[in-house]
Design an enzyme around this catalytic site. Structure first.
Site, PDB file in Angstrom:
ATOM      1  N   TYR A  36      -2.340   2.609  -8.202  1.00 53.55           N
ATOM      2  CA  TYR A  36      -1.721   2.390  -9.037  1.00 53.55           C
ATOM      3  C   TYR A  36      -2.629   3.020  -9.931  1.00 53.55           C
ATOM      4  O   TYR A  36      -4.144   3.028  -9.995  1.00 53.55           O
ATOM      5  CB  TYR A  36      -1.675   0.938  -9.436  1.00 53.55           C
ATOM      6  N   ARG A  55      -7.426  11.177 -10.430  1.00 53.45           N
ATOM      7  CA  ARG A  55      -8.174   9.674  -9.384  1.00 53.45           C
ATOM      8  C   ARG A  55      -6.484   9.373  -8.778  1.00 53.45           C
ATOM      9  O   ARG A  55      -6.951   8.631  -7.449  1.00 53.45           O
ATOM     10  CB  ARG A  55      -8.641   8.850 -10.618  1.00 53.45           C
ATOM     11  N   ARG A 103       7.113  -5.912  10.134  1.00 57.79           N
ATOM     12  CA  ARG A 103       5.140  -6.493   9.761  1.00 57.79           C
ATOM     13  C   ARG A 103       4.668  -5.375  10.790  1.00 57.79           C
ATOM     14  O   ARG A 103       4.536  -6.351  11.824  1.00 57.79           O
ATOM     15  CB  ARG A 103       5.023  -8.084   9.149  1.00 57.79           C
ATOM     16  N   HIS A 105       1.116  -3.777  11.804  1.00 58.79           N
ATOM     17  CA  HIS A 105      -0.320  -2.893  11.480  1.00 58.79           C
ATOM     18  C   HIS A 105      -0.431  -1.705  10.961  1.00 58.79           C
ATOM     19  O   HIS A 105      -1.275  -1.147  10.015  1.00 58.79           O
ATOM     20  CB  HIS A 105      -1.495  -3.212  11.141  1.00 58.79           C
ATOM     21  N   LYS A 150      -8.309   2.921  -6.369  1.00 64.92           N
ATOM     22  CA  LYS A 150      -7.667   1.685  -7.324  1.00 64.92           C
ATOM     23  C   LYS A 150      -6.378   1.378  -6.493  1.00 64.92           C
ATOM     24  O   LYS A 150      -5.458   2.027  -6.761  1.00 64.92           O
ATOM     25  CB  LYS A 150      -7.689   3.025  -8.867  1.00 64.92           C
ATOM     26  N   LEU A 206     -15.476   0.842  -9.691  1.00 68.17           N
ATOM     27  CA  LEU A 206     -14.385   2.518 -10.085  1.00 68.17           C
ATOM     28  C   LEU A 206     -14.786   3.124 -11.309  1.00 68.17           C
ATOM     29  O   LEU A 206     -15.257   2.393 -11.802  1.00 68.17           O
ATOM     30  CB  LEU A 206     -13.304   1.508 -10.291  1.00 68.17           C
TER      31      LEU A 206
HETATM   32  N1  PMP Z   1     -12.597  -1.237 -13.006  1.00 70.36           N
HETATM   33  C1  PMP Z   1     -11.931  -1.852 -12.489  1.00 70.36           C
HETATM   34  C2  PMP Z   1     -12.131  -2.585 -11.525  1.00 70.36           C
HETATM   35  C3  PMP Z   1     -10.610  -1.761 -13.009  1.00 70.36           C
HETATM   36  O1  PMP Z   1      -9.498  -2.481 -12.738  1.00 70.36           O
HETATM   37  C4  PMP Z   1     -10.491  -0.868 -13.939  1.00 70.36           C
HETATM   38  C5  PMP Z   1      -9.297  -0.894 -14.946  1.00 70.36           C
HETATM   39  N2  PMP Z   1      -8.466  -0.379 -14.086  1.00 70.36           N
HETATM   40  C6  PMP Z   1     -11.750  -0.153 -14.922  1.00 70.36           C
HETATM   41  C7  PMP Z   1     -12.546  -0.038 -14.187  1.00 70.36           C
HETATM   42  C8  PMP Z   1     -11.948   1.002 -16.038  1.00 70.36           C
HETATM   43  O2  PMP Z   1     -10.738   1.903 -15.017  1.00 70.36           O
HETATM   44  P1  PMP Z   1     -10.178   3.156 -16.586  1.00 70.36           P
HETATM   45  O3  PMP Z   1     -11.450   3.642 -17.976  1.00 70.36           O
HETATM   46  O4  PMP Z   1     -10.113   4.028 -15.641  1.00 70.36           O
HETATM   47  O5  PMP Z   1      -8.584   1.962 -17.174  1.00 70.36           O
END
Ligand code: PMP
Length: 283
Positions: A36, A55, A103, A105, A150, A206
């Site tokens: 997402y 991303r 389902r 895997h 993400k 992330l």
């Molecule tokens: N780390 C995590 C685990 C997140 O969920 C987020 C926001 N989704 C961020 C960092 C910050 O990312 P961004 O600045 O791209 O929103």
């Protein structure tokens, strides 16, 4: 958040939220097999949309998910925003691998991904926390070693956030081997002797788009910044701590685990970066 009248984008069509349906055995519900993005619109302008799309492409590559053409996604983001009537919005893009029957895997080949895009009001942090600083707790980071993807698999992030709320705090900071990695939905920064520190990119965070913007703003403002890990023990003695995210923007942290950080009030670096960020998003 929806009153049912909202128009969302699902698999190529704009439909009322109430009519948006996906199969129960979508890979997203079975395996959290999806990714997402969350993109902000400020006064109708999409902030860093291309960085978010890039991303998304990277996340898709990491899990071998076939994305629809990026042009379609870009148009869908604009499409839901325009239909929402919102000037400031938080746009959610979710792409799961799709439905492949009962389902199993093994990763199915040649199925269409499920693409969902919705423009929502912005879940802003409480104004008092932005002004006076928020409280954070630390939690052990038991997440996987692909935090740079993400993924919609956010169970440990949701539990961490709830632990923070249960403790009367607003954010949980993950700690892996004594090192602060990131927040449950934010990246974490600490200021030591005027230099901003944040965990380097890699499989344990992330890489936030806001984090990248913040590092660029540090350079513009002449604030020294290092992508260098810091220990939780060091963080307690930091001059300032703040967290960043698309919805959170720049949120100063006043206490961590009940201990005041610095003066216990938002510090000059966080305030300066917040102001610079405000100019950037509105500019
Ligand atoms: N780390 C995590 C685990 C997140 O969920 C987020 C926001 N989704 C961020 C960092 C910050 O990312 P961004 O600045 O791209 O929103």
């Amino acid at each position: 958040m929806s009153d049912g009248s909202e128009t969302v984008y699902l698999n190529g069509a704009y439909v009322p939220y109430e009519e948006a349906r996906i199969p129960v055995e979508d890979r997203g519900t079975l395996f959290a097999d999806g990714i997402y993005e969350v993109v902000r619109a400020y006064a109708g302008r999409l902030f860093e949309l291309e960085a978010h799309l890039e991303r998304l492409v990277q996340s898709a590559g990491e899990i071998r998910l076939n994305l629809p053409p990026v042009d379609e996604l870009r148009a869908a983001v604009r499409g839901v925003l325009d239909r929402s009537g919102l000037a400031d919005s938080s746009i959610y893009i979710q792409i799961t691998r799709g439905f492949a029957g009962p389902r199993a895997h093994a990763v199915p080949q040649g199925i269409a991904p499920t693409v969902f895009v919705a423009a929502r009001p912005v879940p802003r942090p409480d104004a008092a926390h932005v002004r006076d600083g928020a409280a954070a707790i630390t939690v052990p980071d038991r997440r996987w070693h692909m935090c740079h993807v993400k993924s919609v698999g956010l169970l440990l992030n949701t539990l961490a956030k709830q632990a923070a709320l249960d403790a009367g705090a607003q954010e949980a900071l993950f700690v892996r081997d004594g090192v602060v990695t990131e927040g449950s939905a934010t990246n974490c920064f600490a200021v030591f002797g005027g230099t901003v520190h944040t965990h380097p990119e890699g499989p344990h965070i992330l890489s936030g788009i806001t984090r990248q913007v913040l590092l660029a703003l540090c350079a513009d403002e002449g604030i020294p910044a290092r992508e260098q890990p810091f220990l939780v023990s060091a963080m307690y003695g930091a001059d300032e701590v703040f967290v960043t995210g698309t919805n959170t923007e720049v949120l100063p942290i006043r206490t961590v685990d009940g201990r005041p950080i610095g003066t216990g009030e938002p510090g000059p670096v966080a305030r300066r970066l917040r102001a610079a960020m405000e100019r950037r998003v509105r500019g």
